[in-house]
Every structure is written in C-alpha cells, then in structure tokens.
Write a protein that holds these residues in place. Structure first.
Motif, short mmCIF file in Angstrom:
data_model
loop_
_atom_site.label_atom_id
_atom_site.label_comp_id
_atom_site.label_asym_id
_atom_site.label_seq_id
_atom_site.Cartn_x
_atom_site.Cartn_y
_atom_site.Cartn_z
N GLU A 235 -2.94 -29.96 54.67
CA GLU A 235 -3.45 -30.74 53.56
C GLU A 235 -2.34 -31.21 52.63
N VAL A 236 -1.16 -30.55 52.70
CA VAL A 236 -0.06 -30.95 51.84
C VAL A 236 0.49 -32.27 52.35
N PRO A 237 0.49 -33.34 51.57
CA PRO A 237 0.94 -34.63 52.06
C PRO A 237 2.41 -34.61 52.43
N ASP A 238 2.74 -35.25 53.58
CA ASP A 238 4.14 -35.28 53.99
C ASP A 238 4.71 -36.69 53.88
N SER A 239 4.01 -37.57 53.17
CA SER A 239 4.52 -38.91 52.95
C SER A 239 5.47 -38.89 51.77
N GLY A 240 6.22 -39.95 51.61
CA GLY A 240 7.15 -40.03 50.49
C GLY A 240 8.50 -40.53 50.95
N PRO A 241 9.42 -40.69 50.01
CA PRO A 241 10.76 -41.18 50.35
C PRO A 241 11.45 -40.30 51.39
N ALA A 242 12.35 -40.91 52.14
CA ALA A 242 12.99 -40.21 53.26
C ALA A 242 14.21 -39.39 52.84
N PHE A 243 14.84 -39.76 51.70
CA PHE A 243 16.10 -39.12 51.34
C PHE A 243 16.08 -38.55 49.93
N GLU A 244 16.79 -37.44 49.77
CA GLU A 244 17.11 -36.91 48.45
C GLU A 244 18.58 -37.26 48.19
N VAL A 245 18.84 -37.90 47.06
CA VAL A 245 20.21 -38.29 46.70
C VAL A 245 20.59 -37.59 45.39
N ILE A 246 21.72 -36.91 45.41
CA ILE A 246 22.22 -36.22 44.22
C ILE A 246 23.69 -36.56 44.07
N TYR A 247 24.12 -36.85 42.86
CA TYR A 247 25.55 -37.01 42.61
C TYR A 247 25.88 -36.77 41.14
N LEU A 248 27.13 -36.39 40.92
CA LEU A 248 27.65 -36.33 39.56
C LEU A 248 28.13 -37.72 39.20
N ARG A 300 31.33 -43.78 37.71
CA ARG A 300 32.03 -43.22 38.88
C ARG A 300 31.23 -42.06 39.46
N PRO A 301 30.48 -42.30 40.53
CA PRO A 301 29.75 -41.20 41.16
C PRO A 301 30.66 -40.40 42.10
N TYR A 302 30.47 -39.10 42.17
CA TYR A 302 31.21 -38.27 43.10
C TYR A 302 30.38 -37.03 43.41
N ARG A 303 30.88 -36.21 44.35
CA ARG A 303 30.11 -35.10 44.89
C ARG A 303 28.73 -35.58 45.32
N ILE A 304 28.73 -36.64 46.07
CA ILE A 304 27.48 -37.26 46.50
C ILE A 304 26.89 -36.45 47.65
N ARG A 305 25.61 -36.10 47.54
CA ARG A 305 24.91 -35.38 48.59
C ARG A 305 23.64 -36.14 48.95
N ILE A 306 23.49 -36.43 50.23
CA ILE A 306 22.31 -37.15 50.72
C ILE A 306 21.64 -36.27 51.75
N THR A 307 20.37 -35.95 51.52
CA THR A 307 19.62 -35.08 52.42
C THR A 307 18.43 -35.83 52.97
N HIS A 308 18.27 -35.78 54.29
CA HIS A 308 17.13 -36.42 54.94
C HIS A 308 16.01 -35.40 55.04
N PHE A 309 14.86 -35.72 54.46
CA PHE A 309 13.73 -34.80 54.51
C PHE A 309 13.16 -34.72 55.93
N ALA A 310 12.83 -33.52 56.34
CA ALA A 310 12.22 -33.34 57.66
C ALA A 310 10.85 -33.98 57.68
N ALA A 311 10.40 -34.42 58.85
CA ALA A 311 9.09 -35.07 58.96
C ALA A 311 7.97 -34.10 58.63
N ASP A 312 8.09 -32.89 59.09
CA ASP A 312 7.06 -31.89 58.79
C ASP A 312 7.60 -30.97 57.71
N ARG A 313 7.29 -31.28 56.44
CA ARG A 313 7.97 -30.64 55.33
C ARG A 313 7.45 -29.24 55.04
N VAL A 314 6.28 -28.92 55.52
CA VAL A 314 5.77 -27.57 55.28
C VAL A 314 6.20 -26.63 56.39
#
Length: 540
Positions: A235-248, A300-314
């Motif tokens: 029941e937990v929805p697995d739709s949504g953006p594909a990537f998590e982006v974090i940077y300083l 100036r962005p740095y320490r950039i981390r990009i994570t691809h969310f798994a299709a089945d997030r639960v």
C-alpha cells in the motif's frame, strides 16, 4: 564527573554528541526499518547516524585543538562546531533537517547554556527547521520538534536545565506516538515517523548528558503496529522522483532564495539548510543534472551525491538482498549505467574523491548481506579498505576488488552473477577486472617530464595503465595512437567512455578505426557525463 544540571557547557555538548552517536548506532537498523516517508528507502537511521557522526567529529576536533592547553573549549565553540559538522555531513532528508535543528539550537546556546536559553534554543530550532522545508508536513520530525519546543516553553520559569529537557523529551515522545494518526502512510504501515524517532533519540541523549541517567526508550512502532510485509507494504506508494540529490553550496542568501524556487519546481522533498554563505541542499528529482546545474548557477556546489531510488522502495530494506555491488564512478552517466545493472553507486567528482564514510554509507544502502566493492581508482585503495573493515564490523561480508579504473569496474560488473557462491563471484569479477587494460586522455597543465618525453601545457596525454605513453596535439589523434598501442597486444572488446564535452563524431570515428584495423574486436560506447578525463578506454 556528572555534568551540572544548570549549565550546558562544552563537555556536556561533547558528551551529548557521543551518546547520540551511540544511541543511533544501536537503533539505526530499527529506524531504517520503519522509514516509509517521504520515500520508503530504508535509510533514515543510517542518515541520522552519519549526520551525528560528522557533528561529533567536529566537536572532537575542537577539543583536540585544546589538548596542549589547560582549558576546555568555550561552549560557543563546541555548539558551533557541532552545528557546522552536522551541516557539512548531513545525509538524506532527515539528516538535513536534523542539521538545521542543531544549527538553530547552536545560535542560541552559543550565548549561554542555561534553562532559559535552552527553551529559546528549542523554539528557534523548530522554527528554523520548518522554514528550511519547502512544504512542511505534519506527522513528521517537524511536528515532533515543535512539540518538544512547546513542552519546554511551558515549564515554569524556575525549572532547571534537566527539568526543561525532561519536558521537551516527553513532549517529543508524545508527539511521536501520535504521528500515525497525522500521516496516512504511517498509519497504513503501522509505524511512527522514522525522522521523529531519530530526533527523540537525539533528545534522549541530551537529557542523559545533562541529567546523568538514560531516559525511557520509545518503541519504534505504534502500539497496534502491523508488519511491513505483504499487503501493508504494497500500500505504500512507490511513485515519485527517481533521484535524491544532495550537495554543499557556497552561495549568497539572495542566490539561495532563487535556488529554492527553481528546485521546488523540479521536484519534491526540498530542504535547504545553513547560512553565512554555506548551505546544504537536498531534493528529490527526476532530472538530477538540472538540480546540480541550478546549484552551479547559484554558487559553488561540491560534495555532490546523487542516489537512484530503488523501484521497490519498501522491500529493498525489509528483505535484504543476498549480495550487492558498490561501484565508485567518475561521472553521472556511468552512475545511471551501473545503477541499471543493479549496483549502488558513489559519485567521485573531479578533485573530490569520496571519503571512507561515503563508501560505508553506500555499502549500507546496498541492503545486502554480502557486498563487492569496486573503488575504480588506485588512490582509493586505502580508503576503500577502511570502509570495508568498518562494514565488516557491522556484520556485512565485504570483498574489495582493487579496480584501478572505471572500465575495470564495468568489466567486473558485467560478469557479476549473484546466484553464484560469493567466492566464485568475487573470483570471476576479479579476473574480468584484471584482464582489462585501461587508459585515459588528459590535458597537460604545464610543461613537465613524462615517461613518453617532455610535454607542453595544452598537450593531450595518453595514459595507459596509469603511465603517460603518448603525447599528442589533439584528442582524436592521441586516442587512435593509444588504441593502436593497447590493441597491439591483442583484445576482443574496446570500451569507450566519453566525457560530456566530447562529440559523438569522435566516438563514431574511433569505432570505425577499430573496425577497420582490428576485425575481430567489438566496440561499446558509453556517455560518462561530467568526468575529469575527456575519454576513458578499456581493452579486454
């Protein structure tokens, strides 16, 4: 010596960080397991742990600077170090919000650590965290933080530091227990909010640091909790953006306001924390490149981390895979390629190799009992070894294959078979990597002596297996010469990885060069995206 109940000094801050790190270490897996919002990717506990780990390290550095003296650091120095450490080390949505909470508290506690300032600090922290989130949602860590602040503010003016903290902790626990009734996804899963659970743990550590006694622990599930399996998990929805982006990001305040608007239009779960020219940016998007480009336009962005969310997030965290692969990649193009192959990736930006903590984080994100680690850089050998040792201490079986280039990592990943025994898989992947010669093209920055002779600034260098073998005037000519040198010893497959500024015409020309001169050799071409080298070459 027990801490004074009426003053939060530098020693108490140090103790708080240490206790919070220990508590999150114990509860990390349990908090990960109830992570269903905003994305059910099972890493909230891990992200909070890594954020506090960075905060604790910063505080320890302040104390280390005073080792030769006879005094301890000032409270202001300790709390500011804690906040700064959390900011630069914040991970994920929850870690970024916690960093802002600590920053909000530090701004007040730097003046004094008494009960009155603590009340104000908790109030400012809750407000600052709410301002940092683009679209605040009730039933989350923001709600828990607000309840803690309200409970602290309601204490009598004569209440001491411990009494104020006790009220804040109980207020947070009560609010946490109510989160399933405020957020439908929590109710369906039968759990409390994972970020809120983490904040209760951190507040409990502060109460123990000041009061000297560990408070009652809060269970990580609601009283009528349902297991996160079967229909409930579905029941937990697995739709949504594909990537998590974090940077300083180093940027001015006005540029950050524009950045907020742009990122808000690109995705969701937007949190921007920090100030005084340094910010931590977190967002979930489908276009990771656009999110990074927005940061470039702002500063100036740095320490950039990009994570691809798994299709089945639960199920990714409820049922750990038997085996995973963690790959360090030099460009975002390869990150997508390796992710499609089932690997967990760590992006190594030019001049910014990942730290051991980032590799450990990736091993944890793989959610596997056995992990193969491919560092793809000879200079990361010791860093990768340290990460492997730490992961082994946490119960994960890790095999480090000392790949020295991205093309070796791709070759190893290509023969990865999770159905084989772990040892057989590692042997096959190691053999594939070892059978792959690697090369790259680089631009000489200055005149210098090389194994191939003296180069001038601007020359194109062809490095084979790490040593300069060719000095050329342009990329196409140097690439052809490098290919000829490598294929003279034989080969069956050529891999070309192109940088973002290299035209497709060059790839076509090099493929034709191989086809005409080496009839039995195939060529595969990948786009590496933003990477230091304009061209990476592998020959198997």
């Amino acid at each position: 010596m027990p801490q004074s109940p009426d003053d939060l000094d530098a020693v108490a801050v140090r103790t708080w960080c240490s206790l919070a790190l220990e508590a999150l270490g114990r509860e990390r897996e349990a908090i990960d397991a109830i992570n269903v919002y905003p994305v059910a990717d099972g890493d909230t506990g891990t992200n909070l742990y890594l954020t506090v780990e960075s905060a604790a390290a910063a505080v320890e550095a302040v104390f280390a600077a005073h080792e030769t003296g006879s005094t301890v650091p000032a409270t202001a120095d300790a709390v500011r170090a804690m906040a700064h450490g959390a900011l630069i080390g914040a991970r994920g949505n929850s870690g970024t919000i916690l960093a802002q909470l600590l920053r909000g508290m530090a701004g007040v506690l730097a003046e004094a650590g008494d009960a009155d300032h603590l009340r104000t600090a908790l109030t400012e922290a809750a407000a600052a965290a709410r301002r940092a989130v683009a679209h605040p949602v009730e039933g989350t860590v923001l709600t828990v933080a607000g309840a803690a602040a309200e409970a602290a503010a309601a204490t009598a003016g004569t209440a001491g530091l411990t009494a104020v903290l006790d009220a804040a902790y109980e207020g947070a626990r009560t609010a946490l227990a109510a989160t399933p009734g405020q957020l439908a996804v929590l109710s369906r899963a039968g759990v409390v909010d994972a970020g809120g659970q983490g904040l209760v743990t951190v507040l409990g550590a502060l109460l123990e640091a000041v009061g000297g006694q560990a408070p009652a622990r809060t269970p990580t599930v609601a009283p009528d909790a349902l297991p996160l399996t079967g229909d409930c998990a579905q029941e937990v929805p697995d739709s949504g953006p594909a990537f998590e982006v974090i940077y300083l990001l180093e940027a001015r305040d006005e540029a950050v306001e524009r950045l907020r608007s742009r990122l808000d239009a690109l995705g969701d779960s937007l949190v921007v924390v920090g100030g005084d020219g340094l910010w931590n940016v977190h967002v979930h998007v489908d276009d990771a490149g656009a999110a990074v480009e927005a940061g470039v336009e702002a500063g100036r962005p740095y320490r950039i981390r990009i994570t691809h969310f798994a299709a089945d997030r639960v199920r990714a965290h409820l049922e750990p895979a038997q085996r995973g692969v963690v790959v360090v990649v030099p460009g975002d193009g390869l990150s997508g390629l390796c992710t499609e192959a089932g690997a967990t990736t760590v992006l190594a930006r030019p001049g910014e190799p990942p730290a051991s903590g980032e590799l450990v984080d990736a091993i944890r994100r793989a959610h596997a009992r056995e992990v193969v680690l491919l560092p793809n850089d000879a200079q990361l050998r010791h860093t990768a070894a340290a990460a492997a040792e730490q992961a082994r201490a946490e119960g994960v079986r890790v095999a480090l294959i000392p790949t020295r280039a991205a093309v070796q990592g791709i070759a190893a990943l290509a023969v990865h078979e999770p159905d084989r025994s772990f040892d057989e898989d590692v042997v096959a992947m190691t053999a594939a990597a070892g059978a792959t010669r690697y090369a790259e093209l680089a631009v000489a920055e200055r005149q210098s002596w090389t194994m191939a002779g003296i180069c001038q600034a601007g020359d194109i260098l062809g490095l084979i297996d790490g040593d300069v073998a060719v000095i050329g005037e342009d990329v196409p000519g140097t690439a052809r010469t490098v290919l000829d040198r490598m294929l003279s010893a034989g080969g069956e497959l050529v891999t070309l990885i192109l940088g973002e500024d290299v035209p497709d015409a060059l790839a076509d020309a090099l493929q034709e060069h191989v086809r005409e001169g080496y009839l039995a050799v195939d060529t595969v071409i990948y786009r590496g995206g933003h990477q230091a080298a304009p061209l990476l070459i592998g020959v198997e």
